[in-house]
Design a protein around this motif. Structure first.
Motif, PDB file in Angstrom:
ATOM      1  N   GLU A  41      36.676  73.452  33.309  1.00  0.00           N
ATOM      2  CA  GLU A  41      38.000  73.175  32.735  1.00  0.00           C
ATOM      3  C   GLU A  41      39.039  74.217  33.146  1.00  0.00           C
ATOM      4  N   ILE A  58      35.368  66.111  31.373  1.00  0.00           N
ATOM      5  CA  ILE A  58      36.352  66.921  30.629  1.00  0.00           C
ATOM      6  C   ILE A  58      37.506  66.051  30.114  1.00  0.00           C
ATOM      7  N   LEU A  60      43.541  68.129  29.978  1.00  0.00           N
ATOM      8  CA  LEU A  60      44.017  68.451  31.333  1.00  0.00           C
ATOM      9  C   LEU A  60      45.482  68.028  31.487  1.00  0.00           C
ATOM     10  N   THR A  73      37.387  64.276  37.105  1.00  0.00           N
ATOM     11  CA  THR A  73      36.401  64.962  36.252  1.00  0.00           C
ATOM     12  C   THR A  73      35.318  64.002  35.755  1.00  0.00           C
TER      13      THR A  73
END
Ligand code: CAA
Ligand code: NDP
Length: 292
Positions: free
Chosen positions: A95, A122, A127, A119
């Motif tokens: 992350e 995550i 994000l 990803t």
């Protein structure tokens, strides 16, 4: 039809190179970024190798391979990525690394650029919140190996708008992929189901229920899986498998997702699987040999 013409890919490892490969083959101009030029060049030679395999199987012709390769440009600087219509982040499953990439990209972004992350696990919402455009940020989760696997999971963060979702789905379909929608919870759908199964196979090995060979043979012949779970863990990358288990464990706060200590040990040893030459199998010889 998609209004996207240029695609930026950040991370030229197995997934970034696969994403660049399918985008170039579908007619997009691609800018490929990694930490240094040598890594970008390694990604491009992987793409060349995999395109040549498709030529030898009669799936594409030589001209299509040359045209696709000609569409892929190295982008040592994120400034080039920021000027593309769609920037897809496919760097290491961590992350902090991903957030740092989106922060570094921010000053270079043109107003219309759509942002995506590949990803495996995550939070897309977290994000997206590091950028100035969470409404135009989405999860585009390709499967490995990208040129062969039909699915792209599409994940909306809490703020992702409908237009972004529609553009992302149209884009994925233009690559010949089928999309499924997954909600933004740890590891989405595929890895919520698949990666605990791989972790359980590692527990099965750890507890001595079977050997590497017997576990993989059992699942290939007994459950018709194309790869055994340990071979698949090696194929994905054991660092990535461990990161996904940690995201599940922490994000769902449930002990059933605890990573197997043997998985942790392999990652600590740098035995990350096929990409490192060694994992549950040793790939350095003619044929893979089990390491336990
Ligand atoms: C972790 C995540 O976030 C999500 C995920 O992606 S989870 C992983 C999902 N993927 C899977 O489950 C894959 C399971 N395995 C399979 O379906 C099959 O084994 C497979 C489709 C990968 C290969 O099937 P195949 O074509 O019969 O195998 P084969 O021709 O022997 O090719 C195998 C090899 O080519 C790769 N491959 C084949 N064609 C390729 C191409 N065009 N581009 C890239 N790699 C290719 C394979 O990875 C493997 O590598 P090497 O030969 O270099 O060792
Ligand atoms: N492996 C799989 O089966 C799948 C993986 N994914 C996801 O795709 C992403 C990439 O995975 P994968 O390709 O397997 O991993 P790899 O380890 O093969 O590639 C990751 C690449 O990103 C590079 N990188 C690290 N930091 C940066 C940075 N700041 N800027 C640019 N590049 C950087 C790495 O360089 P270095 O090696 O020097 O650190 C490496 O070249 C992860 O989020 C993963 O979870 C999604 C679907 C399937």
């Amino acid at each position: 039809m998609t209004d996207i013409k240029t695609v930026g890919v950040i991370g030229a490892g197995q997934m970034g190179s696969g994403i660049a490969h399918v985008c170039a083959l579908a007619g997009y101009d691609v800018y490929l970024n990694d930490l240094d030029l040598a890594k970008i060049e390694a990604g491009v030679s992987t793409i060349e190798h995999n395109l040549a395999r498709q030529v030898s199987r009669g799936l594409i012709d030589d001209a299509a391979m040359k045209t696709a390769l000609g569409r892929i440009k190295p982008a040592e600087s994120l400034a080039l990525i920021g000027q593309t219509d769609l920037a897809i982040e496919a760097a290491t499953e961590n992350e902090e690394i991903k957030k740092a990439i989106f922060r570094a990209l921010q000053p270079h972004l043109k107003a219309e650029t759509l942002l995506a992350s590949n990803t495996s696990s995550i939070s897309i919402t977290r994000l997206a919140s590091t950028t100035d455009r969470p409404e135009r940020f989405i999860g585009l989760h390709f499967m490995n190996p990208v040129p062969l696997m039909k699915l792209v999971e599409v994940i909306r963060g809490i703020a992702t708008d409908g237009a972004t979702y529609e553009r992302a789905v149209t884009f994925a379909r233009s690559l010949g992929k089928t999309t499924t929608n997954a909600e933004d919870f740890p590891a989405f759908i595929v890895n919520r189901v698949l990666v605990p199964m791989i972790n359980e196979a590692i527990y099965t090995l750890y507890e001595g229920v079977g050997t590497v060979d017997s576990i993989d043979t059992a699942m290939k012949l007994g459950a018709n899986h194309p790869m055994g779970p340990l071979e698949l863990g090696d194929f994905i990358g054991l660092d990535t498998v461990l990161s996904i288990m940690n995201v599940l464990y922490e994000g769902l706060a449930d002990s059933k997702y605890r990573p197997c200590p043997l998985l942790v040990k392999y990652v600590e040893a740098g035995w990350l699987g096929k990409k490192a030459g060694r994992g549950f199998y040793d790939y350095r010889g003619e044929v893979p040999v089990p390491t336990r």
